[in-house]
Design a protein around this motif. Structure first.
Motif, short mmCIF file in Angstrom:
data_model
loop_
_atom_site.label_atom_id
_atom_site.label_comp_id
_atom_site.label_asym_id
_atom_site.label_seq_id
_atom_site.Cartn_x
_atom_site.Cartn_y
_atom_site.Cartn_z
N ARG A 116 40.39 29.01 39.71
CA ARG A 116 41.68 29.59 40.10
C ARG A 116 41.46 30.87 40.89
O ARG A 116 40.58 31.68 40.57
CB ARG A 116 42.49 29.88 38.84
CG ARG A 116 43.90 30.41 39.06
CD ARG A 116 44.56 30.69 37.73
NE ARG A 116 44.70 29.48 36.95
CZ ARG A 116 45.76 28.69 37.00
NH1 ARG A 116 46.76 28.98 37.81
NH2 ARG A 116 45.81 27.61 36.25
N LEU A 117 42.28 31.04 41.93
CA LEU A 117 42.28 32.30 42.67
C LEU A 117 43.08 33.33 41.88
O LEU A 117 44.28 33.14 41.65
CB LEU A 117 42.91 32.10 44.05
CG LEU A 117 43.07 33.36 44.90
CD1 LEU A 117 41.71 33.88 45.36
CD2 LEU A 117 43.96 33.09 46.11
N LEU A 118 42.41 34.40 41.46
CA LEU A 118 43.09 35.46 40.71
C LEU A 118 43.60 36.56 41.62
O LEU A 118 44.67 37.14 41.38
CB LEU A 118 42.14 36.06 39.68
CG LEU A 118 41.60 35.11 38.60
CD1 LEU A 118 40.65 35.87 37.67
CD2 LEU A 118 42.74 34.49 37.80
N GLU A 119 42.83 36.83 42.67
CA GLU A 119 43.18 37.95 43.55
C GLU A 119 42.49 37.76 44.88
O GLU A 119 41.36 37.24 44.94
CB GLU A 119 42.74 39.26 42.89
CG GLU A 119 43.21 40.52 43.59
CD GLU A 119 42.80 41.78 42.84
OE1 GLU A 119 43.01 42.87 43.40
OE2 GLU A 119 42.27 41.67 41.72
N LEU A 120 43.16 38.15 45.94
CA LEU A 120 42.56 38.07 47.28
C LEU A 120 42.86 39.34 48.05
O LEU A 120 44.03 39.72 48.19
CB LEU A 120 43.12 36.86 48.04
CG LEU A 120 42.70 36.75 49.52
CD1 LEU A 120 41.19 36.50 49.64
CD2 LEU A 120 43.48 35.64 50.23
N ASP A 121 41.83 39.98 48.51
CA ASP A 121 41.97 41.08 49.45
C ASP A 121 42.06 40.44 50.83
O ASP A 121 41.06 40.02 51.41
CB ASP A 121 40.76 42.02 49.36
CG ASP A 121 40.81 43.15 50.39
OD1 ASP A 121 41.71 43.13 51.26
OD2 ASP A 121 39.94 44.03 50.32
N ALA A 122 43.29 40.32 51.35
CA ALA A 122 43.50 39.59 52.60
C ALA A 122 42.98 40.33 53.82
O ALA A 122 42.87 39.74 54.90
CB ALA A 122 44.99 39.28 52.78
N GLU A 123 42.63 41.59 53.67
CA GLU A 123 42.04 42.33 54.78
C GLU A 123 40.51 42.28 54.71
O GLU A 123 39.84 41.96 55.70
CB GLU A 123 42.53 43.78 54.77
CG GLU A 123 44.03 43.90 55.07
CD GLU A 123 44.48 45.34 55.18
OE1 GLU A 123 43.61 46.26 55.07
OE2 GLU A 123 45.69 45.57 55.36
N GLY A 124 39.95 42.56 53.54
CA GLY A 124 38.50 42.51 53.39
C GLY A 124 37.96 41.12 53.13
O GLY A 124 36.75 40.90 53.18
N LEU A 125 38.87 40.17 52.82
CA LEU A 125 38.52 38.77 52.56
C LEU A 125 37.51 38.64 51.42
O LEU A 125 36.52 37.91 51.51
CB LEU A 125 37.99 38.08 53.82
CG LEU A 125 38.99 37.98 54.99
CD1 LEU A 125 38.42 37.10 56.10
CD2 LEU A 125 40.34 37.45 54.53
N VAL A 126 37.81 39.34 50.34
CA VAL A 126 37.06 39.17 49.10
C VAL A 126 38.02 38.58 48.07
O VAL A 126 39.11 39.11 47.85
CB VAL A 126 36.49 40.51 48.59
CG1 VAL A 126 35.83 40.33 47.22
CG2 VAL A 126 35.48 41.06 49.59
N ALA A 127 37.60 37.46 47.47
CA ALA A 127 38.45 36.76 46.51
C ALA A 127 37.84 36.88 45.12
O ALA A 127 36.62 36.75 44.95
CB ALA A 127 38.58 35.29 46.89
#
Length: 367
Positions: A116-127
């Motif tokens: 499951r995706l818990l969190e995504l930094d949509a700028e740094g692209l770290v999930a």
């Protein structure tokens, strides 16, 4: 937490859109990680399982085709029935998803289930992900959101929630071979419609309702099943049930917020009237995987702009018309007009009225 593992492309969701995206990106040489929260790709099935003829290649994948469809019968509130040619395929949606995911894995994509995706930094692209082994982070150079109408990827990119209709479907024994899909337009299904889709020796019977106009799905579905039992089409014996949300608000204002590309339901590509979404998911997934690979190879954001343009060129006209017709229908729910045939003829694809000018344009011309 240790340093995040690095991938070229992270794909979230392994429905037909995510599988297609992972396959296309991996085939282009990208290191691809594709994750899905389910234990098994394709299960549970949340789909009426109809595929139009132009998607025949996918219908020919192993175990996908169940039967061919030749036409559509549309039932209006008055009881009038309109018969239309509407060829297509009834498929095993679970097998389709698995076949496409197998193609992705064969192309070199790494698949991780129960993740499951818990969190995504949509700028740094770290999930931040959570799988059977616990929580961990991965870094990517591009992310493809194929994670449904309530897409966490889109939410992480700052996009607003989508407008949805809720559906419920029962699978019942089919008593005799049947080659058409039946559609039921009625004030009993505000914001949606009822359907009877034969599938070999069973049938998918369901409906969609906009919960702003009606909360009860169980009563109307039971009534629809009773009609079909009376017609001698199905046995009233439940074999399976499913349901879920379908986006009906049209394309999102943006389908690639930066190096985040959205496909299928997550992008709002589902048809706002029919709810059809498999073809758009497959097509947009292929294109997103290709665009991500081009972007990473050339370092040129123009590849992402081209993806946006391609998606809009292919789908926006049809989807926008569906949004217009849905807005027209929204003005009649709960009113006497909802029991007349005319607005439903304008609001369903089997009728020529559907493809005419909008009600507002016709009114302006008449003034």
């Amino acid at each position: 937490m240790s340093a995040p593992a690095a991938f070229d492309v992270l794909v979230v969701g392994l429905g037909p859109g995510g599988g297609s995206a992972a396959r296309a990106a991996a085939a282009a040489g990208c290191r691809v990680l594709a994750v899905d929260r389910r234990k098994e790709v394709g299960q549970p099935v949340q789909c009426a399982e109809f595929l139009p003829n132009p998607m025949l290649r996918h219908g020919n994948l192993p175990g996908v085709l169940v039967q061919k469809i030749t036409g559509m019968k549309t039932f209006l509130p008055s009881g009038h029935r309109e018969d239309s040619d509407f060829p297509g395929l009834m498929i095993d949606r679970g097998n389709l998803d698995r076949a496409v995911a197998d193609e992705a894995e064969a192309a070199g994509a790494e698949l991780r289930l129960e993740t499951r995706l818990l969190e995504l930094d949509a700028e740094g692209l770290v999930a931040r992900l959570k799988g059977p082994e616990g929580e961990y982070e991965v870094a990517a150079r591009a992310v493809i959101g194929a994670d449904g109408p309530h897409s966490p990827v889109a939410q992480a990119a700052g996009l607003p929630p989508q407008k949805t209709v809720h559906t419920r479907q029962h699978t019942l024994p089919l008593l005799d071979a049947y080659a058409d899909t039946d559609i039921f337009l009625s004030p009993d299904f505000p914001g949606g419609y009822g359907w009877f889709f034969p599938k070999g020796d069973v049938a998918n019977v369901g409906l969609g309702i906009d919960r702003r106009y009606g909360e009860d799905l169980g009563g109307p579905l039971a009534g629809l099943i009773a009609q079909l039992v009376e017609r001698g089409l199905v046995e009233d014996r439940l074999l399976g049930r499913t349901g879920g949300s379908i986006p009906v608000g049209g394309l999102r204002p943006m389908v690639h917020p930066g190096p985040v590309l959205l496909v299928g339901d997550a992008a709002g590509l589902t048809h706002p009237i029919t709810g059809a979404g498999i073809p758009a998911a497959l097509i947009s997934g292929d294109r997103a995987g290709e665009a991500a690979a081009e972007y990473l190879e050339e370092g040129d954001a123009e590849a992402l702009e081209d993806f946006e343009e391609d998606v809009r060129d292919q789908f926006e006209t049809s989807v926008s018309r569906g949004v217009e017709r849905r807005e027209e229908l929204e003005r009649i729910w709960g009113r006497p007009e909802a029991s007349s045939d005319a607005p439903h003829r304008r609001g369903w694809i089997a009728f020529s009225e559907y493809f005419g000018a909008s009600a507002e344009a016709e009114e302006a011309v008449s003034r």
